[in-house]
Every structure is written in structure tokens, then in C-alpha cells.
Design a protein around this motif. Sequence first.
Motif, mmCIF file in Angstrom:
data_model
loop_
_atom_site.group_PDB
_atom_site.id
_atom_site.type_symbol
_atom_site.label_atom_id
_atom_site.label_comp_id
_atom_site.label_asym_id
_atom_site.label_seq_id
_atom_site.Cartn_x
_atom_site.Cartn_y
_atom_site.Cartn_z
ATOM 1 N N MET C 4 -4.638 23.560 -10.946
ATOM 2 C CA MET C 4 -5.707 23.287 -11.902
ATOM 3 C C MET C 4 -5.252 23.846 -13.238
ATOM 4 S SD MET C 4 -9.713 24.390 -11.807
ATOM 5 C CE MET C 4 -9.768 23.972 -10.072
ATOM 6 N N GLY C 78 -3.456 27.364 -12.795
ATOM 7 C CA GLY C 78 -3.745 28.135 -11.598
ATOM 8 C C GLY C 78 -3.359 27.428 -10.316
ATOM 9 N N THR C 79 -2.695 28.165 -9.416
ATOM 10 C CA THR C 79 -2.409 27.660 -8.070
ATOM 11 C C THR C 79 -2.884 28.695 -7.059
ATOM 12 O OG1 THR C 79 -0.165 28.587 -8.138
ATOM 13 C CG2 THR C 79 -0.393 26.272 -8.716
ATOM 14 N N ARG C 80 -3.286 28.222 -5.874
ATOM 15 C CA ARG C 80 -3.598 29.163 -4.789
ATOM 16 C C ARG C 80 -3.244 28.504 -3.469
ATOM 17 N NH1 ARG C 80 -9.785 30.848 -5.255
ATOM 18 N NH2 ARG C 80 -9.082 32.163 -3.543
ATOM 19 N N ILE C 81 -2.733 29.310 -2.555
ATOM 20 C CA ILE C 81 -2.285 28.775 -1.270
ATOM 21 C C ILE C 81 -3.151 29.278 -0.120
ATOM 22 C CG2 ILE C 81 0.108 28.418 -1.995
ATOM 23 C CD1 ILE C 81 0.805 31.076 -0.627
#
Lengths: 99, 99, 99, 99
Positions: C4, C78-81
Motif C-alpha cells: 500500500m 507499506g508491506t506486511r507479511i
Amino acid sequence: MKVMIDLCVVPLGVSVSVSPKIAECEKIIRSSGLKHQLHPYGTVIEGEWDAVFAVVKQCHEIVHEAGAPRITTTIKCGTRIDRDQTMEDKVKSVEEKLN
Amino acid sequence: MKVMIDLCVVPLGVSVSVSPKIAECEKIIRSSGLKHQLHPYGTVIEGEWDAVFAVVKQCHEIVHEAGAPRITTTIKCGTRIDRDQTMEDKVKSVEEKLN
Amino acid sequence: MKVMIDLCVVPLGVSVSVSPKIAECEKIIRSSGLKHQLHPYGTVIEGEWDAVFAVVKQCHEIVHEAGAPRITTTIKCGTRIDRDQTMEDKVKSVEEKLN
Amino acid sequence: MKVMIDLCVVPLGVSVSVSPKIAECEKIIRSSGLKHQLHPYGTVIEGEWDAVFAVVKQCHEIVHEAGAPRITTTIKCGTRIDRDQTMEDKVKSVEEKLN
């Protein structure tokens, strides 16, 4: 509260060359007595919160006075209360891990 | 001097979920009486320079009090002296050109 | 990898009014099929990393073609795993804690 | 299209000390062969658009692999088509006006 900021002031509605107005900001930063470091995409400034943000406001004022009708600025702004950390500490901390 | 900022406060050294601390910032923003708009990657705030940056400082203070040892914030910050422009004006100005 | 971003493209060396060029970017974003939300200081875009950054590059290309000799853009990214999170989720997550 | 970026990668949901993960990013940047300069609040990188943004993506991938569930990155990103300008040119251009 101590703060470290990365300041990038961008005058709009003026010539494509913005360095004369950035130099005006640098003069304000240098005369403030705050620790600072110019780099190719901004200036890092370190000090007490109110002193640092007073400089940011003065930069906007001087750039408008120098003829820019509009300004857009990007600020990264870091505070920490667990320990003191200077701008030299931050770079050294990364470089030590690279060796 | 009027200013419009886009504020994104990021607490570090805490849980991966940052929304409880962002909600604390939102409470400060809402109680300030300043015009504001929450979006998925920050909050846009509009008002007099000193009032807006007082809110930014209070956000750092409340997020530290809420347990974050470290904060990194990104601020986009716009001023213009040629004319007044509200946050609604900026969106409308783009949308009109799309129709 | 999902990402995002909050995208704010600023043309330099042109008129003080940047909305015609921002509208060109909006057209590219809308025609990309990616989820997006315009706000007063940028546009939030969500999708696969390569698709999202292809749009960023196209925005620079179209704004140069539209006459801007220089562009400075600010991107929050922003990234999240650990889990999926949409732009609606992020706003809802904050608003729930305010009630 | 040449681009200069200022990259600041921030891992979330991990320890308050982020320098080990920033060092992983620095290794990627250095092995890319792109011109770069580490400063106290980020790294400036210069090169062809696709090569530079490939490095940004690799930084997110390595920081997730190193254990960060979430990352927020701030990127300033500049392009110009009127002339070439290196990171040294930008600093020199400001410093000349200060003397």
C-alpha cells in the motif's frame, strides 16, 4: 524532547532551479546553532523539538519572502525516549554492522 | 501562516499493530478543533502553523506516554501565500479536471 | 508481495497550480484497475508491488510529457507479511478504537 | 529515465533497534553497483529508474526475511529531463550559493 528531522523544502511556482531558495534555508539552519548535515535530498537537523520546528517555520517564511508563492516540504521526524542518539551514532550503528 | 499537513506517526519497538496508538493521536487531533481528514496512510490537518505543529508535538508525547520508546513520523507540509486553499478545494480541483 | 502506498507527485518548474498534472496521474491510477483513494495530500494505492510501482513510473513519465522539466515525489510504502490488510481495514481499525 | 531517491526503510513489530535490518538493506544497495550515500535518516540512491526501484523491492524482501512482519518506508523520488544532475551536483549547487 530531543528530535532529529530530515527536512526537504520544495518551492513551487518558481524556476526549475531551487538551489537559491534552499541556500536561504541553509543559512537559517546554520545560524540556528543546531547540529545539521546537508545531504543530496535534504538536511538532517538535531536538537530540542521547539528549536528544530522553529527553524522549519522560518524556512517556509524565508522561501515565501524570496518569491515562492507555494511550498511543499517533506519532513521525517524521529524521537526516542529510551536513550540519546546523535546523527553520528545512527550512521555508525549501521556501518559497524557492515564490517 | 496557514498550513496543510499530511501526518503519519509510526511507533517503533512496540507491537506490529499500531492502531491503538494512532487512535490516541486521532483523539488529540479531534480535540484540537482543527479541520482534519483521516485516510488509510495518515491524517490531513489544516490550520494556523503553530496550532497544527502543536498537535504534532502532542502526538509524539502521547505515543511515548502510551509506551512507545521510539517514533518515526512522516509529514508532508504545504503552505501557499497566493491564495487560500482548503483540503476540499484540493480534491475538487483534481476531480473537476477528470470530468 | 502486496503493498500500500501513499503517492504525492509534485511537478517543479511549472505553474503554481499543479492540479492539471495531478489529474493526469489520477487518470493513470484509475485506468490501472488498482484500488485507490484520492485525499487532499496524495493518493493511496493498493495492489501487487510491481503493478503499483509501474503506476508510479507512468505518473512520472506522463507529468514530464505534460511539460514538467522536474518532479519530486513523496511515497510512503507499506508491506506486511503477517496478514492481509486493505485500506478500508486500516481506517476502520483506528475508528473502532475511537468509539 | 534517471532517478534519485532518498530511501528510509522502517521495520515494525521488531526491536527498537532497527540498525541490523538497515544494514541488510545497505548490503543490497552496495552490491547493486548504484551510486549511493548513507546519511543519518536514510540513503540517497541514484541510477536508472528500474534498477533503483528493484533495490527498494529487494530491501523490503530482505527485511521481511530477517524477521520484520511489517515495514513502512518513506521515499523521496526525483526525476528531471532538462539536464543531468548527480547527488554531488545537488550539494555543490547549494554550497556555492552559501559562499
